[in-house]
Scaffold this active site. Structure first.
Site, short mmCIF file in Angstrom:
data_model
loop_
_atom_site.label_atom_id
_atom_site.label_comp_id
_atom_site.label_asym_id
_atom_site.label_seq_id
_atom_site.Cartn_x
_atom_site.Cartn_y
_atom_site.Cartn_z
N CYS A 1 -87.04 1.18 28.59
CA CYS A 1 -87.65 2.28 29.12
C CYS A 1 -89.17 2.17 28.77
CB CYS A 1 -87.41 3.75 29.09
SG CYS A 1 -85.48 3.96 29.66
N ARG B 1 -90.72 -5.05 30.24
CA ARG B 1 -89.67 -4.43 29.83
C ARG B 1 -88.43 -4.41 30.55
NH1 ARG B 1 -92.37 -1.20 25.19
NH2 ARG B 1 -90.75 -0.01 25.03
N TRP C 1 -84.78 2.13 32.44
CA TRP C 1 -83.79 1.31 32.43
C TRP C 1 -82.52 1.92 32.23
CZ3 TRP C 1 -83.75 -4.14 32.77
CH2 TRP C 1 -82.58 -4.93 32.62
N ASN D 1 -87.34 7.33 26.19
CA ASN D 1 -86.89 6.00 25.76
C ASN D 1 -85.78 5.96 24.71
OD1 ASN D 1 -86.61 3.29 25.56
ND2 ASN D 1 -88.56 3.01 24.59
N GLY D 2 -84.74 5.61 25.04
CA GLY D 2 -83.81 5.37 23.92
C GLY D 2 -82.58 6.23 24.24
N GLU E 1 -76.52 -15.59 6.71
CA GLU E 1 -77.72 -15.37 7.65
C GLU E 1 -78.74 -14.78 6.65
OE1 GLU E 1 -79.27 -15.66 10.14
OE2 GLU E 1 -80.57 -14.06 10.57
N LYS F 1 -82.44 -16.77 6.21
CA LYS F 1 -83.54 -16.13 6.27
C LYS F 1 -84.61 -16.32 5.32
CE LYS F 1 -84.01 -15.37 9.51
NZ LYS F 1 -82.88 -15.32 10.61
N GLU G 1 -85.74 -19.87 4.60
CA GLU G 1 -86.74 -20.47 5.70
C GLU G 1 -87.97 -19.77 5.80
OE1 GLU G 1 -85.59 -19.83 9.90
OE2 GLU G 1 -84.57 -18.08 9.43
N LYS H 1 -90.20 -22.66 16.81
CA LYS H 1 -89.41 -21.74 17.31
C LYS H 1 -88.33 -22.32 18.29
CE LYS H 1 -88.39 -17.36 18.03
NZ LYS H 1 -87.56 -16.75 16.97
C1 F6R Z 1 -83.40 -18.89 12.05
C2 F6R Z 1 -83.76 -19.52 13.31
C3 F6R Z 1 -83.06 -20.67 13.82
C4 F6R Z 1 -82.58 -20.54 15.36
C5 F6R Z 1 -82.08 -21.65 15.59
C6 F6R Z 1 -81.30 -21.56 17.25
O1 F6R Z 1 -84.28 -17.55 11.70
O2 F6R Z 1 -84.50 -18.73 13.95
O3 F6R Z 1 -81.90 -21.11 12.88
O4 F6R Z 1 -81.57 -19.83 15.28
O5 F6R Z 1 -83.01 -22.77 15.70
O6 F6R Z 1 -82.28 -21.34 18.04
P1 F6R Z 1 -82.06 -20.76 19.50
O7 F6R Z 1 -81.41 -19.34 19.13
O8 F6R Z 1 -83.04 -20.87 20.06
O9 F6R Z 1 -80.92 -21.74 19.96
#
Ligand code: F6R
Length: 614
Positions: free
Chosen positions: A2, A27, A74, A98-99, A480, A484, A487, A609
């Site tokens: 929202c 949003r 939403w 919102n929420g 995970e 994190k 990286e 990304k």
């Molecule tokens: C870690 C990270 C990557 C993605 C991976 C898959 O923080 O961002 O390991 O998770 O490259 O990317 P997607 O989810 O876009 O397929």
């Protein structure tokens, strides 16, 4: 999500409110509304559907007030309709929200007993009646809001407009964001700086628990204890970019902090919160009863979300799950029997390996379902059915909010599967959904550990290697956490199933090795002694001088904190949803370690990304 906007202006504000709401369209929403004061009386215009419908209402019946609030909704509690659209109002007060208000049911019952008449199915309307109730006891608007806020449980943001108060708006935030805009003799409230960009670039961001009394002269902010506090006034660049960092140093920090809101938004998409059941908004082009096996494929963080889902699917839907990283899956020529389900998880929806596996699964006549954050992506377009994660744009290269939204979506899918297969009772579904509704609040609570995590990350920067351990669904969280950290801080880290420790990695342990143990107490697995087994692993680490950082809940801390150097105590949450809540401390730990190392947090070296090469 929202969208909220509030304006204390000089000219009639209805048009400006709609302009600001247009900037929040990104949003997502299903209805909209505005309220202003006409000769001191609250007057609303609301419409289901797009903002042009609301504009039509305003053309037919214009509003002339110079103070007002607006909202894009939403739906969470109650279908999209004009009567459920915000603002919700009594004769004294109008409110936009919102929420999620988790305890709306019990509040509504109490208010109805004392004569309140409800006109919608929403959780929001209880807020309007609650504040009205306090005002009827003789309190002024500020005291009435002060009395009402502590009675609301959940993660939310609110903006209030009061009958007869031409120079007063009140905004409050607990979990969901809210910003105050400073103009020249005008003041504004908005879900983010983007909404306020046409009016001002001078913004102060409310912190969690804050509430703000806004007049044309300025703003007075109180924290959750009622103490008057100063919040920095910043220049925003939101007018230049649709996505900005708010008051955060990095996109990653902003995205970590957005999680109460975006996870709430994602859950709202897949749950009927009022009925406490899963309600998928899309038709699945297959029957879960006929599915014999699920194959999950993804990369990196998305793969870890899939790994958590494997535990959930097996337990709650009694479905065997095979999972592999996409780059391996597609080349090992796994046999598929036609008509089963292939499930893909991806933030970008463009990851080359995941896409190639999807195409292979299609050739093998699998039903292809994808959980994707970018709905226009190739993976989304090539899937038979898409379950979007509603995390919003994720800019930081390290995935954070997309991960928790993937988990929220996958848990909803699992429950739908369990119900369709007749293996999950209505009672069990209700309990799971109740636990999920509380998740945004628990994420907000987890975010409060940030100062403690920041402090311990100052030691982590000295480490050359870090080990992460977990059992059950905490095992993917350990993986995970390690991903994190490596990286973005470039510190070598490994995640292991705690039970594997003695099969090799224990050789690494010495007094220089921090070991992060992700261990919710897990009452449901108590009889198998899962937590106790993790405590034995901690003892093995402690005996060799390893420095343990324990992430647990109050029960776990009672039993095992003595073994650890630092203990992060999260709220006591239902075991099933722990992966979503426990993601927060592992993300914050990596983030603060990287900040202390001075790395390029949002764009770590060598990473992209969207990985569109194999
Ligand atoms: C870690 C990270 C990557 C993605 C991976 C898959 O923080 O961002 O390991 O998770 O490259 O990317 P997607 O989810 O876009 O397929």
């Amino acid at each position: 999500m929202c969208g909220i906007v509030g304006i204390l202006g000089h000219e009639p504000v209805a048009g400006q409110l709609v302009d600001a709401l247009k900037r929040l369209e990104y949003r997502g929403y299903d209805s909209a509304g505005v309220a202003t004061l006409e000769a001191g009386a609250l007057t609303r215009r609301r419409a289901e559907g797009k903002l042009r419908n609301l504009e039509g209402r305003l053309r037919d019946a214009p509003l002339s007030g110079t103070i007002g609030i607006g909202h894009t909704r939403w739906a969470t509690h109650g279908k999209p309709s004009e009567s459920n659209a915000h603002p919700h109002a009594t004769d004294r007060i109008a409110v936009v929200h919102n929420g999620i208000i988790e305890n709306f049911r019990e509040l509504r019952e109490q208010l109805e007993k004392s004569g309140a008449k409800f006109a919608s199915e929403t959780d929001t309307e209880v807020v309007a009646h609650l504040v009205t109730d306090e005002m009827k006891k003789g309190k002024n608007p500020v005291d009435a809001v002060a009395a009402a806020l502590p009675r609301l449980r959940g993660a939310f943001a609110l903006a209030f407009l009061f009958a007869g108060e031409e120079d007063l708006l009140i905004g409050a935030r607990k979990g969901s964001p809210l910003a105050v805009g400073h103009g020249d003799g005008e003041m504004f409230l908005g879900s983010d700086a983007i909404a306020l960009a046409p009016f001002t670039d001078t913004i102060s961001y409310l912190e969690d628990g804050d509430w703000a009394v806004v007049t044309r002269k300025g703003v007075q902010v109180r924290d959750a204890t009622g103490k008057i506090v100063e919040r920095a006034v910043l220049k925003s660049n939101a007018s230049a970019f649709l996505v900005d960092k708010g008051n955060h140093r990095h996109f990653m920090a902003k995205e970590i902090h957005e999680q109460p809101e975006v996870v709430g938004h994602t859950l709202a998409h897949y749950l009927d919160m009022a009925a406490e059941r899963v309600s998928l908004p899309m038709t699945l082009p297959f029957d879960f009863k006929k599915i014999e096996r699920v194959a999950i494929s993804a990369c990196g963080t998305a793969y870890y979300a899939g790994l958590v889902a494997k535990y959930w699917f097996e337990r709650f839907a009694r479905l065997p799950v095979e999972i592999d990283v996409a780059s391996e899956f597609r080349y090992r020529e796994a046999p598929f029997s036609p008509g089963n389900l292939a499930l893909f998880v991806s933030q970008s929806g463009e990851t080359a390996d995941t896409l190639a596996t999807l195409r292979y699964a299609k050739e093998q006549k699998q039903h292809v379902l994808s959980v994707v954050n970018v709905p226009t992506s190739t993976i989304a377009r090539e899937s038979d059915v898409v379950m979007p994660t509603l995390a919003g744009p994720e800019i930081g290269v390290a995935s954070t909010k997309a991960f928790t939204c993937q988990l929220a979506t996958l848990l909803c899918l699992t429950i739908a599967a369990g119900r369709a297969r007749g293996v999950l009772s209505t009672e069990d579904e209700r309990n799971l959904v109740r636990a999920m509704i509380e998740v945004p609040r628990h994420i907000s609570e987890a975010l409060r550990l940030e100062p403690q995590i920041e402090a311990l990350s100052r030691d982590l920067v000295k480490a050359k290697d870090v080990l992460y351990l977990g059992r059950g669904t905490a095992y993917p969280l350990a993986l995970e956490g390690a991903l994190k950290l490596k990286e973005i801080s470039y510190i070598h880290a490994e995640g292991y199933a705690a039970g594997e420790l003695k099969h090799g990695p224990i050789a690494l342990i010495d007094e220089n090795m921090p070991v992060v143990v992700v261990a919710p107490f897990d009452k449901s697995a108590r009889r198998e002694g899962v937590f106790e087994k993790t405590v034995s692993n901690m003892q093995e680490v402690a005996a060799r001088g390893g420095k343990i950082i324990l992430i647990t809940d109050p029960h776990g801390a009672k039993e095992a904190a003595a073994l650890s150097l630092s203990t992060l105590v999260l709220p006591d949450v239902a075991t099933t949803v722990t992966p979503i809540v426990y993601a927060i401390p592992v993300q914050l730990m990596a983030y603060h370690t990287a900040v202390n190392m001075g790395t390029d947090v949002d764009q770590p070296r060598n990473l992209a990304k969207s990985v569109t090469v194999e």
